[in-house]
Design a protein around this motif. Structure first.
Motif, PDB file in Angstrom:
ATOM      1  N   ASP A   1     -11.273   5.304   2.167  1.00 22.19           N
ATOM      2  CA  ASP A   1     -10.438   4.107   2.305  1.00 22.19           C
ATOM      3  C   ASP A   1     -11.273   2.857   2.558  1.00 22.19           C
ATOM      4  OD1 ASP A   1     -11.280   4.462   4.878  1.00 22.19           O
ATOM      5  OD2 ASP A   1      -9.293   4.810   5.737  1.00 22.19           O
TER       6      ASP A   1
ATOM      7  N   VAL B   1      -5.931   1.763  -3.153  1.00 18.92           N
ATOM      8  CA  VAL B   1      -5.010   2.865  -2.867  1.00 18.92           C
ATOM      9  C   VAL B   1      -5.246   4.021  -3.833  1.00 18.92           C
ATOM     10  CG1 VAL B   1      -2.577   3.563  -2.853  1.00 18.92           C
ATOM     11  CG2 VAL B   1      -3.253   1.386  -1.825  1.00 18.92           C
TER      12      VAL B   1
ATOM     13  N   LEU C   1       0.213   7.945   3.503  1.00 16.95           N
ATOM     14  CA  LEU C   1      -0.917   7.064   3.739  1.00 16.95           C
ATOM     15  C   LEU C   1      -1.188   7.022   5.240  1.00 16.95           C
ATOM     16  CD1 LEU C   1      -2.634   5.435   1.758  1.00 16.95           C
ATOM     17  CD2 LEU C   1      -1.176   3.465   2.202  1.00 16.95           C
TER      18      LEU C   1
ATOM     19  N   ALA D   1       0.832  -1.207   0.000  1.00 13.49           N
ATOM     20  CA  ALA D   1       0.000   0.000   0.000  1.00 13.49           C
ATOM     21  C   ALA D   1       0.864   1.253   0.000  1.00 13.49           C
ATOM     22  CB  ALA D   1      -0.937  -0.008   1.204  1.00 13.49           C
ATOM     23  N   SER D   2       1.913   1.256   0.820  1.00 16.81           N
ATOM     24  CA  SER D   2       2.816   2.410   0.872  1.00 16.81           C
ATOM     25  C   SER D   2       3.544   2.600  -0.457  1.00 16.81           C
ATOM     26  CB  SER D   2       3.832   2.228   2.004  1.00 16.81           C
ATOM     27  OG  SER D   2       3.180   2.196   3.262  1.00 16.81           O
TER      28      SER D   2
ATOM     29  N   GLN E   1      -4.173  -2.309  -5.018  1.00 15.91           N
ATOM     30  CA  GLN E   1      -3.693  -1.171  -5.793  1.00 15.91           C
ATOM     31  C   GLN E   1      -4.852  -0.262  -6.210  1.00 15.91           C
ATOM     32  OE1 GLN E   1      -1.378  -2.219  -9.268  1.00 15.91           O
ATOM     33  NE2 GLN E   1      -0.352  -0.235  -9.279  1.00 15.91           N
TER      34      GLN E   1
ATOM     35  N   PHE F   1       1.071   3.990  -3.043  1.00 16.24           N
ATOM     36  CA  PHE F   1       0.747   5.391  -2.770  1.00 16.24           C
ATOM     37  C   PHE F   1       1.918   6.297  -3.156  1.00 16.24           C
ATOM     38  CE2 PHE F   1      -0.105   9.081  -0.017  1.00 16.24           C
ATOM     39  CZ  PHE F   1      -1.428   9.321  -0.352  1.00 16.24           C
TER      40      PHE F   1
END
Length: 441
Positions: free
Chosen positions: A360, A351, A327, A313-314, A348, A317
């Protein structure tokens, strides 16, 4: 704890542990009854994470009992125990008189499949895994043990020219892994092409792959490089036969009668479905599955990649290059609590949706619900289209919204009386009530 076993540069050998911190034991499976009596296999974490047993040629424990399915059961190490999972076999998997779907064993139990009995034995040695120290393999990202133990195998296969089969659920990143294997190997300077059989169609797949005297096919265009075949079982069976002959080095005649000259193209095939089941259903030729299954990688689903949701996720982002934004930790925690049936691709998308809307919600449909008001239909459709979701998800969002609007409207017309509203809708009262609860009206 790290063992002192020698390993290749860039790798390390880890002792596998259960969540409690206890060392994960190894297990031995021994066939004690049936036509394959005497066969053994040790599950110690040193090679693949999931051992398959069955009569299919790609199984690790290959059995010949005719009452056993091609891919009958899977065995893996989990939480200090031996996890056994039936793979939808025809005749079932039994522990004693109990037919099991999945079970965790401590050792000493007897597994029965067909006329074959397999004794489980808990070993005194702990399970280990050779993993890459790095948290990525080229553009493939993942710091979990499940992924890092895959990287050394992928690295070795990237350096070779053998055909490869990559299996995994939809959205796990099979095509990306195939691309990176090409980029990390000696063929990186040459072409990388992709054949999508579903787009080529039955008539066009042969021409697309093998070409003609006047129009070179993808194999010729990939000469010296790599050809990725997306979803292997979608190839027409006749084309599968020609591809198997090509991989075995036999002469190939194209559909126009012209011979196909010598070609050095590496083939990497992808499959989101159970290869052995496809063979049994007649959608995939056994000879082709055998050739490709000799070098096989299985990408784990995201739900089995501990810690990778936050890492991915990071990374997703950050790739969006949104200045002065990070995030939020709460969003990451919500993402980590989700099971991600659509795997990495679904994460993905979530995000990207958060980056655009600040929402979210891990349920794609929830991102379009509004408690305070119903958005105008044109706004709803715009938001659905902008989210770039698959057709099935987009349709589900619109249908759910329609159901909710319809139920609310008909209830208002009949003063909230469910019986009259159901009658006016032409459905049974019970169904109308179920729909009302389901849609939150």
């Amino acid at each position: 704890m790290k063992s002192q076993r020698p390993h290749e540069e860039g790798t390390e050998t880890l002792s596998l542990r259960a969540p409690s911190g206890a060392v994960q034991p190894s297990f031995r499976l021994t066939v004690t009854k049936g036509p394959d009596a005497g066969k053994t296999i040790v599950i110690d974490g040193a090679s693949v994470s999931r051992v398959l047993a069955g009569t299919g040629s790609t199984c690790h424990l290959l059995l010949t009992d005719r009452a056993i399915s091609r891919r009958h059961l899977a065995v893996s190490l989990r939480d200090g125990l031996l996890a056994v999972e039936d793979q939808g076999s025809t005749n079932g998997t039994f522990i004693g008189s109990l037919r099991i779907a999945n079970v965790a064993l401590s050792g000493g139990e007897e597994i029965v499949l067909g006329s074959t009995s397999i004794q489980t034995e808990r070993l005194s040695t702990g399970a280990v895994a050779t993993v890459m120290r790095a948290a990525s393999f080229g553009r493939v990202i993942g710091a979990s043990v499940a992924m890092r133990r895959l990287y050394p195998i992928a690295t070795a296969l990237a350096r070779s020219a053998v055909p490869v089969l990559i299996e995994g659920e939809a959205g796990t990143g099979k095509e990306l892994l195939a691309e990176v294997m090409h980029e990390q190997g000696p063929r990186s300077w040459a072409s990388l092409l992709v054949l999508d059989p579903s787009r080529a169609g039955a008539a066009g797949a042969d021409a697309a792959l093998f070409g003609s005297a006047d129009a070179p096919g993808l194999l010729e265009q990939a000469n010296g490089g790599t050809l990725i075949v997306d979803e292997l079982a979608d190839l027409p069976v006749a084309v599968q036969s020609k591809l198997a002959r090509f991989l075995e080095g036999h002469p190939i005649t194209r559909s126009d009668g012209a011979p196909l000259g010598p070609i050095d193209a590496r083939v990497i095939a992808l499959s989101r479905s159970d290869v052995e089941r496809e063979v049994q259903a007649g959608r995939l030729r056994e000879d082709l599955a055998t050739i490709l299954g000799a070098a096989r990688l299985e990408l784990p689903p995201l739900r089995q990649r501990e810690g990778d949701v936050a890492v991915l996720a990071s990374a997703f982002f950050k790739a969006l290059r949104i200045e002065d934004r990070v995030l939020p930790p709460l969003t990451v925690r919500r993402f980590e609590a989700h099971t991600w049936p659509g795997n990495v691709r679904e994460l993905q998308s979530a995000v990207s949706r958060f980056a655009i809307s600040g929402d979210d919600a891990t349920d794609a449909r929830a991102a379009f619900r509004e408690e305070a008001r119903e958005p105008p239909l044109d706004e709803l459709y715009r938001r659905v289209f902008d989210a770039d979701l698959p057709l099935s998800q987009s349709r589900e969002i619109v249908v759910e919204d329609f159901d909710r609007r319809f139920v609310r409207h008909v209830l208002e017309r009949h003063g909230g009386n469910v019986t009259r509203a159901a009658a006016a809708s032409g459905v049974a009262r019970r169904y109308f009530q179920v729909l009302r609860v389901k849609r939150g009206v």
